[in-house]
Scaffold this active site. Structure first.
Site, PDB file in Angstrom:
ATOM      1  N   VAL A  17       0.827  -1.203   0.000  1.00  0.00           N
ATOM      2  CA  VAL A  17       0.000   0.000   0.000  1.00  0.00           C
ATOM      3  C   VAL A  17       0.870   1.266   0.000  1.00  0.00           C
ATOM      4  O   VAL A  17       0.666   2.185  -0.806  1.00  0.00           O
ATOM      5  CB  VAL A  17      -0.963   0.021   1.216  1.00  0.00           C
ATOM      6  CG1 VAL A  17      -1.886   1.235   1.146  1.00  0.00           C
ATOM      7  CG2 VAL A  17      -1.783  -1.265   1.279  1.00  0.00           C
ATOM      8  N   ALA A  46       9.526   6.093   5.970  1.00  0.00           N
ATOM      9  CA  ALA A  46      10.271   5.203   6.871  1.00  0.00           C
ATOM     10  C   ALA A  46      10.064   3.749   6.488  1.00  0.00           C
ATOM     11  O   ALA A  46       8.933   3.319   6.268  1.00  0.00           O
ATOM     12  CB  ALA A  46       9.814   5.433   8.311  1.00  0.00           C
ATOM     13  N   LYS A 106      -5.981  -2.391  10.438  1.00  0.00           N
ATOM     14  CA  LYS A 106      -7.156  -2.947  11.108  1.00  0.00           C
ATOM     15  C   LYS A 106      -6.778  -3.720  12.363  1.00  0.00           C
ATOM     16  O   LYS A 106      -7.504  -3.680  13.351  1.00  0.00           O
ATOM     17  CB  LYS A 106      -7.945  -3.837  10.157  1.00  0.00           C
ATOM     18  CG  LYS A 106      -7.121  -4.874   9.443  1.00  0.00           C
ATOM     19  CD  LYS A 106      -7.604  -5.093   8.013  1.00  0.00           C
ATOM     20  CE  LYS A 106      -6.507  -5.822   7.260  1.00  0.00           C
ATOM     21  NZ  LYS A 106      -6.510  -5.567   5.839  1.00  0.00           N
ATOM     22  N   GLU A 130     -10.209   5.041   6.726  1.00  0.00           N
ATOM     23  CA  GLU A 130     -11.129   4.511   5.706  1.00  0.00           C
ATOM     24  C   GLU A 130     -10.657   3.179   5.149  1.00  0.00           C
ATOM     25  O   GLU A 130     -11.464   2.311   4.822  1.00  0.00           O
ATOM     26  CB  GLU A 130     -11.305   5.539   4.577  1.00  0.00           C
ATOM     27  CG  GLU A 130     -12.311   5.179   3.497  1.00  0.00           C
ATOM     28  CD  GLU A 130     -13.730   5.004   4.035  1.00  0.00           C
ATOM     29  OE1 GLU A 130     -14.100   3.854   4.300  1.00  0.00           O
ATOM     30  OE2 GLU A 130     -14.443   6.010   4.193  1.00  0.00           O
ATOM     31  N   ILE A 137     -13.392   0.394  -0.501  1.00  0.00           N
ATOM     32  CA  ILE A 137     -14.817   0.731  -0.445  1.00  0.00           C
ATOM     33  C   ILE A 137     -15.061   1.783   0.618  1.00  0.00           C
ATOM     34  O   ILE A 137     -14.750   1.578   1.785  1.00  0.00           O
ATOM     35  CB  ILE A 137     -15.677  -0.504  -0.103  1.00  0.00           C
ATOM     36  CG1 ILE A 137     -15.389  -1.634  -1.085  1.00  0.00           C
ATOM     37  CG2 ILE A 137     -17.143  -0.145  -0.091  1.00  0.00           C
ATOM     38  CD1 ILE A 137     -16.106  -2.936  -0.738  1.00  0.00           C
ATOM     39  N   GLY A 188      -1.330 -15.579  -5.792  1.00  0.00           N
ATOM     40  CA  GLY A 188      -1.113 -14.427  -4.927  1.00  0.00           C
ATOM     41  C   GLY A 188      -2.383 -13.884  -4.295  1.00  0.00           C
ATOM     42  O   GLY A 188      -2.382 -12.829  -3.669  1.00  0.00           O
ATOM     43  N   GLU A 191      -2.206 -15.736   1.147  1.00  0.00           N
ATOM     44  CA  GLU A 191      -0.855 -15.744   1.707  1.00  0.00           C
ATOM     45  C   GLU A 191      -0.370 -17.186   1.859  1.00  0.00           C
ATOM     46  O   GLU A 191      -1.176 -18.120   1.903  1.00  0.00           O
ATOM     47  CB  GLU A 191      -0.860 -15.106   3.106  1.00  0.00           C
ATOM     48  CG  GLU A 191      -1.575 -13.783   3.206  1.00  0.00           C
ATOM     49  CD  GLU A 191      -0.622 -12.610   3.093  1.00  0.00           C
ATOM     50  OE1 GLU A 191       0.592 -12.799   3.282  1.00  0.00           O
ATOM     51  OE2 GLU A 191      -1.102 -11.509   2.812  1.00  0.00           O
ATOM     52  N   LYS A 206     -12.218  -6.467  11.063  1.00  0.00           N
ATOM     53  CA  LYS A 206     -13.044  -5.500  10.336  1.00  0.00           C
ATOM     54  C   LYS A 206     -14.440  -5.413  10.941  1.00  0.00           C
ATOM     55  O   LYS A 206     -15.030  -4.332  11.028  1.00  0.00           O
ATOM     56  CB  LYS A 206     -13.099  -5.882   8.868  1.00  0.00           C
ATOM     57  CG  LYS A 206     -11.726  -5.759   8.188  1.00  0.00           C
ATOM     58  CD  LYS A 206     -11.697  -6.471   6.850  1.00  0.00           C
ATOM     59  CE  LYS A 206     -10.375  -6.255   6.133  1.00  0.00           C
ATOM     60  NZ  LYS A 206     -10.252  -7.124   4.935  1.00  0.00           N
ATOM     61  N   GLY A 311      -5.789  -4.855  -2.135  1.00  0.00           N
ATOM     62  CA  GLY A 311      -4.969  -4.516  -3.293  1.00  0.00           C
ATOM     63  C   GLY A 311      -4.241  -3.229  -2.984  1.00  0.00           C
ATOM     64  O   GLY A 311      -4.817  -2.302  -2.406  1.00  0.00           O
TER      65      GLY A 311
HETATM   66  N1  LIG Z   1      -2.251  -4.877   1.194  1.00  0.00           N
HETATM   67  C1  LIG Z   1      -3.544  -4.632   1.195  1.00  0.00           C
HETATM   68  O1  LIG Z   1      -4.249  -4.932   0.222  1.00  0.00           O
HETATM   69  C2  LIG Z   1      -4.184  -3.946   2.366  1.00  0.00           C
HETATM   70  C3  LIG Z   1      -5.564  -3.639   2.336  1.00  0.00           C
HETATM   71  C4  LIG Z   1      -6.144  -2.970   3.413  1.00  0.00           C
HETATM   72  C5  LIG Z   1      -5.364  -2.638   4.512  1.00  0.00           C
HETATM   73  N2  LIG Z   1      -4.019  -2.986   4.544  1.00  0.00           N
HETATM   74  C6  LIG Z   1      -3.244  -2.602   5.719  1.00  0.00           C
HETATM   75  O2  LIG Z   1      -2.268  -1.673   5.318  1.00  0.00           O
HETATM   76  C7  LIG Z   1      -1.109  -1.820   6.137  1.00  0.00           C
HETATM   77  C8  LIG Z   1       0.119  -2.013   5.249  1.00  0.00           C
HETATM   78  O3  LIG Z   1      -0.091  -3.183   4.492  1.00  0.00           O
HETATM   79  P1  LIG Z   1       0.924  -3.614   3.339  1.00  0.00           P
HETATM   80  O4  LIG Z   1       0.277  -4.765   2.628  1.00  0.00           O
HETATM   81  O5  LIG Z   1       1.334  -2.429   2.552  1.00  0.00           O
HETATM   82  O6  LIG Z   1       2.176  -4.157   4.212  1.00  0.00           O
HETATM   83  P2  LIG Z   1       3.624  -4.587   3.698  1.00  0.00           P
HETATM   84  O7  LIG Z   1       3.609  -4.809   2.230  1.00  0.00           O
HETATM   85  O8  LIG Z   1       4.070  -5.681   4.591  1.00  0.00           O
HETATM   86  O9  LIG Z   1       4.538  -3.297   3.967  1.00  0.00           O
HETATM   87  C9  LIG Z   1       4.931  -2.916   5.263  1.00  0.00           C
HETATM   88  C10 LIG Z   1       5.914  -1.771   5.137  1.00  0.00           C
HETATM   89  O10 LIG Z   1       6.181  -1.265   6.442  1.00  0.00           O
HETATM   90  C11 LIG Z   1       7.614  -1.217   6.633  1.00  0.00           C
HETATM   91  N3  LIG Z   1       7.905  -1.517   8.042  1.00  0.00           N
HETATM   92  C12 LIG Z   1       7.486  -2.610   8.746  1.00  0.00           C
HETATM   93  N4  LIG Z   1       7.960  -2.534  10.004  1.00  0.00           N
HETATM   94  C13 LIG Z   1       8.683  -1.396  10.097  1.00  0.00           C
HETATM   95  C14 LIG Z   1       9.429  -0.773  11.125  1.00  0.00           C
HETATM   96  N5  LIG Z   1       9.534  -1.335  12.342  1.00  0.00           N
HETATM   97  N6  LIG Z   1      10.049   0.403  10.874  1.00  0.00           N
HETATM   98  C15 LIG Z   1       9.955   0.955   9.640  1.00  0.00           C
HETATM   99  N7  LIG Z   1       9.269   0.419   8.624  1.00  0.00           N
HETATM  100  C16 LIG Z   1       8.640  -0.756   8.854  1.00  0.00           C
HETATM  101  C17 LIG Z   1       8.204  -2.255   5.707  1.00  0.00           C
HETATM  102  O11 LIG Z   1       9.514  -1.879   5.412  1.00  0.00           O
HETATM  103  P3  LIG Z   1      10.454  -2.794   4.460  1.00  0.00           P
HETATM  104  O12 LIG Z   1       9.801  -2.715   3.092  1.00  0.00           O
HETATM  105  O13 LIG Z   1      11.783  -2.125   4.483  1.00  0.00           O
HETATM  106  O14 LIG Z   1      10.423  -4.159   5.045  1.00  0.00           O
HETATM  107  C18 LIG Z   1       7.252  -2.151   4.514  1.00  0.00           C
HETATM  108  O15 LIG Z   1       7.678  -1.146   3.636  1.00  0.00           O
HETATM  109  C19 LIG Z   1      -1.394  -2.986   7.079  1.00  0.00           C
HETATM  110  O16 LIG Z   1      -1.871  -2.487   8.294  1.00  0.00           O
HETATM  111  C20 LIG Z   1      -2.499  -3.749   6.353  1.00  0.00           C
HETATM  112  O17 LIG Z   1      -3.355  -4.453   7.232  1.00  0.00           O
HETATM  113  C21 LIG Z   1      -3.434  -3.610   3.487  1.00  0.00           C
END
Ligand SMILES: NC(=O)c1ccc[n+]([C@@H]2O[C@H](COP(=O)([O-])OP(=O)(O)OC[C@H]3O[C@@H](n4cnc5c(N)ncnc54)[C@H](OP(=O)(O)O)[C@@H]3O)[C@@H](O)[C@H]2O)c1
Ligand SMILES: NC(=O)c1ccc[n+]([C@@H]2O[C@H](COP(=O)([O-])OP(=O)(O)OC[C@H]3O[C@@H](n4cnc5c(N)ncnc54)[C@H](OP(=O)(O)O)[C@@H]3O)[C@@H](O)[C@H]2O)c1
Lengths: 441, 441
Positions: A17, A46, A106, A130, A137, A188, A191, A206, A311
């Site tokens: 994201v 960060a 969440k 949101e 959505i 994909g 997980e 949620k 996504g």
């Molecule tokens: N993916 C989705 O479709 C989706 C949908 C709705 C909500 N969300 C929510 O959005 C959030 C992010 O999801 P994501 O899928 O983008 O996660 P992700 O792909 O795992 O990315 C996490 C990011 O946070 C960084 N990070 C983790 N721990 C850290 C720390 N201690 N200090 C600094 N940076 C740190 C990571 O850095 P590195 O890259 O250097 O490891 C990475 O860039 C989550 O809360 C998830 O539940 C995601």
């Protein structure tokens, strides 16, 4: 582009994201500034690993591993790291240093929401989330604002894309759970450890967030009854189809009237489980990894919100909408609006909930068995609406066995489960094949 | 209930919507106060006729014919009178005396929106109008806030319940327009003068409001191309069904890319017409008097918002949501957020729009006719995707006649209409039966 006030935006996380949020912030800077009434200056991102590859092309000099310094002096902090710590510490630090916070987390909100909202309320900051309830959505603003003058009776949400994808393929292709899961992992959509999705943990988080908003009540995650979809097999799906239903993993948030005769209060129930839903219900046509939230309100009637529940780029849309809202609030002045949790309705355990059920049993194919089963149901205060009996032609079972599919009228969950226990122990029931709730009417 | 600050709420109008708003304000006063953070004191209701019967039971002493005195000193003014004047004068008076305004008046906003929003912006007041675009369906906040960080490509809305009801019954029952309209009038689904609905005026007002928000552009009502459904007959519906389509009156708001090769700007098109839509598109399953707004955004992907587009109590839900938002803003302090119209994209006339078409012709059933028709289309830059020819067995026509149903690839409206003129004058075409746009892909 007009000359705008500048707001400092700090981004924590550049994963699925975050990398999209950063790219869109930079690409559409002028347009976003016009809409927000302030230019949104991305002051840094960060991450853990400065050298990790990123999904979008972002200037190297924005990256840092020092999240804390980034937060200092930021007007808006976007938390997209996920997990509880250090996300929680950073979010509180942002709020306490006067920033507005945007998060999609969440897990964090479902477990520590009240603490975070209280902290924001203390300093007049605002927390936007949101993207935390149904991805792209828009559902938070409708519940929090548009329906604030109404009374929500019930929410039924398909809020997990992975499980909807699996159940949908099982339904349309007659495939088995394990096969579809393996394919979903290869593509994909799921997980490598699918537990959070298929066991309903993600949906439960949620559900807690949606119910808190809809009922103006703090809903702790452990008050959410949760069942996953791992026990749903091909036979269950086929038998649902045969009866005109489709199986969906539903997050149900329901307002319950005060018990009649008791000078009591309304209460709420929040639960996640696979349920049968009629094929002509709007939720039945939500296919693939899509999500939808169906809301029944006293005045507004039935509403449905449909779209992509996850996504990277889709979720980034919701995050950026929050960033623009935060910017507008900075420009407009005034303090943040506190979460409305003043109703604080009691949350009842699953045993108090009333729904319809479909019970599938394998019984001895002998005279009088149906009468025995019907008698046990009636003693247990479970009233029968429909029965279908078919003889199973399976030599492996040894004895002649019949399958009974019983549709019930509304019954109390506790009565139902006690009754099913009594059926199982009755001597005439060989096997309780499945017990599923029927939702949506 | 906690001790709250009191806000004075003035209501103008107690008709279908206003009488429900008043009743809910009184009935749920405590709950609304908890949510708004302020108690909402209904100080009076302005009407024309003090003795007219009301749909809900309301205290007589609240009624007055003196709207102007009611507005003085009000914190929130709810305008539910309808029409342009005196609604506009009262709304401006409210804004200029420092109140926030809530209105459901699509006619007023579609014609004098900019003047009203400017006035509010001058004094830092806010105008809320969730009920003006799609009744009870929350669509204003999603467009204005949730999607503020995204770029809307297209909106397709079923925003008029009466015409959807008529078209849906024509489709499901094979009934004719006039018969269904008469029944709809008898049932109260259509007005005795149905012009505003069946000629698309109501939908055009809503399209102007939706497009203004989605594209951050002022869209005057006369820039909206408008066609009604009165020419849709049973034969047209049957032929649509045969080809896998359903006919819906759509409000289409579309962003058009800059013309290739020209160093130009993006533009927008806003139009209301009956269009063919594939039966597996989510909008095809919007039945009866329901409304739905389908939004295609660059990052968020496809979203759909579904619910009741009208009805007194349903619309009252949206109005009360706005009242709570206005109250929260009063408590939080700060100035209102101005409408974002800074993009001000040019609005192109219908001739510049590109869609697919379905052209139905009656042609002489002679050798070479298809070649002639195909030649005229090709000269006119209209490319054929599908053709179906059937011989019409109708002695009354005298000459042997065939029916040609031609599906085109995307073509420019101007090219298409020039081509249809040339077909009509070609000598081989007996009658242009219908020309319909195909939307949704
Ligand atoms: N993916 C989705 O479709 C989706 C949908 C709705 C909500 N969300 C929510 O959005 C959030 C992010 O999801 P994501 O899928 O983008 O996660 P992700 O792909 O795992 O990315 C996490 C990011 O946070 C960084 N990070 C983790 N721990 C850290 C720390 N201690 N200090 C600094 N940076 C740190 C990571 O850095 P590195 O890259 O250097 O490891 C990475 O860039 C989550 O809360 C998830 O539940 C995601
Ligand atoms: N009805 C719906 O489903 C719906 C849905 C969405 C939006 N809307 C919008 O909501 C607004 C109200 O609609 P409605 O259906 O409630 O209208 P309505 O039933 O015609 O009611 C209009 C009310 O305004 C009062 N009124 C009219 N002119 C007045 C004047 N000059 N001074 C004082 N009072 C005056 C009338 O008073 P008397 O009763 O004394 O005549 C009546 O109470 C309209 O803008 C409409 O477009 C309606």
């Amino acid at each position: 582009m007009t000359d705008h006030r500048r707001l400092r935006v700090a981004l924590l996380g550049a994963g699925a994201v975050g990398s999209q949020v950063a790219a869109l912030l930079l690409k559409h800077a002028d347009e976003l500034a016009d809409r927000a009434g302030a230019s949104l200056e991305l002051v840094g991102i960060a991450v853990r690993d400065l050298d990790a590859p990123r999904e979008t092309d972002l200037p190297r000099e924005l990256f840092t591993t020092d999240a804390e310094s980034l937060i200092v002096g930021a007007d808006i902090v976007i938390e997209l790291m996920g997990g509880i710590e250090p996300a929680k510490t950073y979010l509180l630090q942002a709020i306490n240093s006067g920033a507005d916070a945007v998060t999609a987390n969440k897990a964090l909100l479902a477990t520590h929401g009240p603490e975070i909202f209280d902290a924001a309320d203390q300093v007049g900051a605002q927390v936007y989330y949101e993207a935390a309830a149904a991805g792209a959505i828009p559902i938070i603003r409708p519940l929090r604002d548009s329906l604030a003058g109404d009374r929500v009776r019930r929410i039924m949400g398909i809020v997990n894309g992975t499980t909807n994808y699996i159940l949908d393929r099982m339904d349309t292709e007659g495939a088995d759970f394990a096969d579809v899961l393996a394919q979903a992992q290869a593509l994909g959509y799921a997980e490598s450890d699918p537990t959070a999705d298929v066991e309903g943990y993600d949906a439960a988080q949620k559900a807690a967030i949606l119910a808190s908003l809809a009922f103006h009540t703090t809903v702790p995650l452990d008050a959410v009854h949760r069942e996953g979809i791992t026990s749903i097999d091909k036979a269950t799906i086929d038998s649902a189809r045969h009866a005109g239903y489709v199986i969906k993993l539903l997050a149900v948030c329901e307002r319950l009237d005060a018990e009649p005769g008791v000078d009591g209060q309304e209460s709420i129930s929040v639960r996640v489980y696979p349920a049968l839903i009629h094929r002509n219900h709007p939720l039945a046509s939500v296919h693939g990894a899509n999500n939808a939230v169906f809301v029944e309100a006293e005045a507004a009637g039935n509403l449905m919100f449909y779209g992509a529940g996850a996504g990277g780029v889709q979720t980034a849309s919701a995050v950026l909408g929050d960033v623009v809202s935060a910017a507008r609030r900075h420009i407009a002045g005034g303090v943040g609006v506190a979460e409305s949790t003043r109703a604080n309705l009691p949350i009842v355990p699953i045993g108090h909930v009333t729904t319809r059920y479909q019970i599938t049993l394998e019984v001895d194919d002998q005279p009088g068995v149906l009468a025995t089963v019907a008698g046990i149901l009636s003693e247990g205060r479970v009233s029968i609406a429909t029965v279908e009996q078919t003889v199973i032609d399976d030599a492996a079972l040894g004895v002649p066995v019949a399958r009974l599919v019983i549709g019930t009228h509304k019954a109390r969950e506790q009565d139902l489960s006690d009754t099913v226990d009594r059926l199982a122990a009755s001597g005439v029931v060989e096997r309780v094949v499945s017990v599923l709730r029927v939702e949506g009417d």
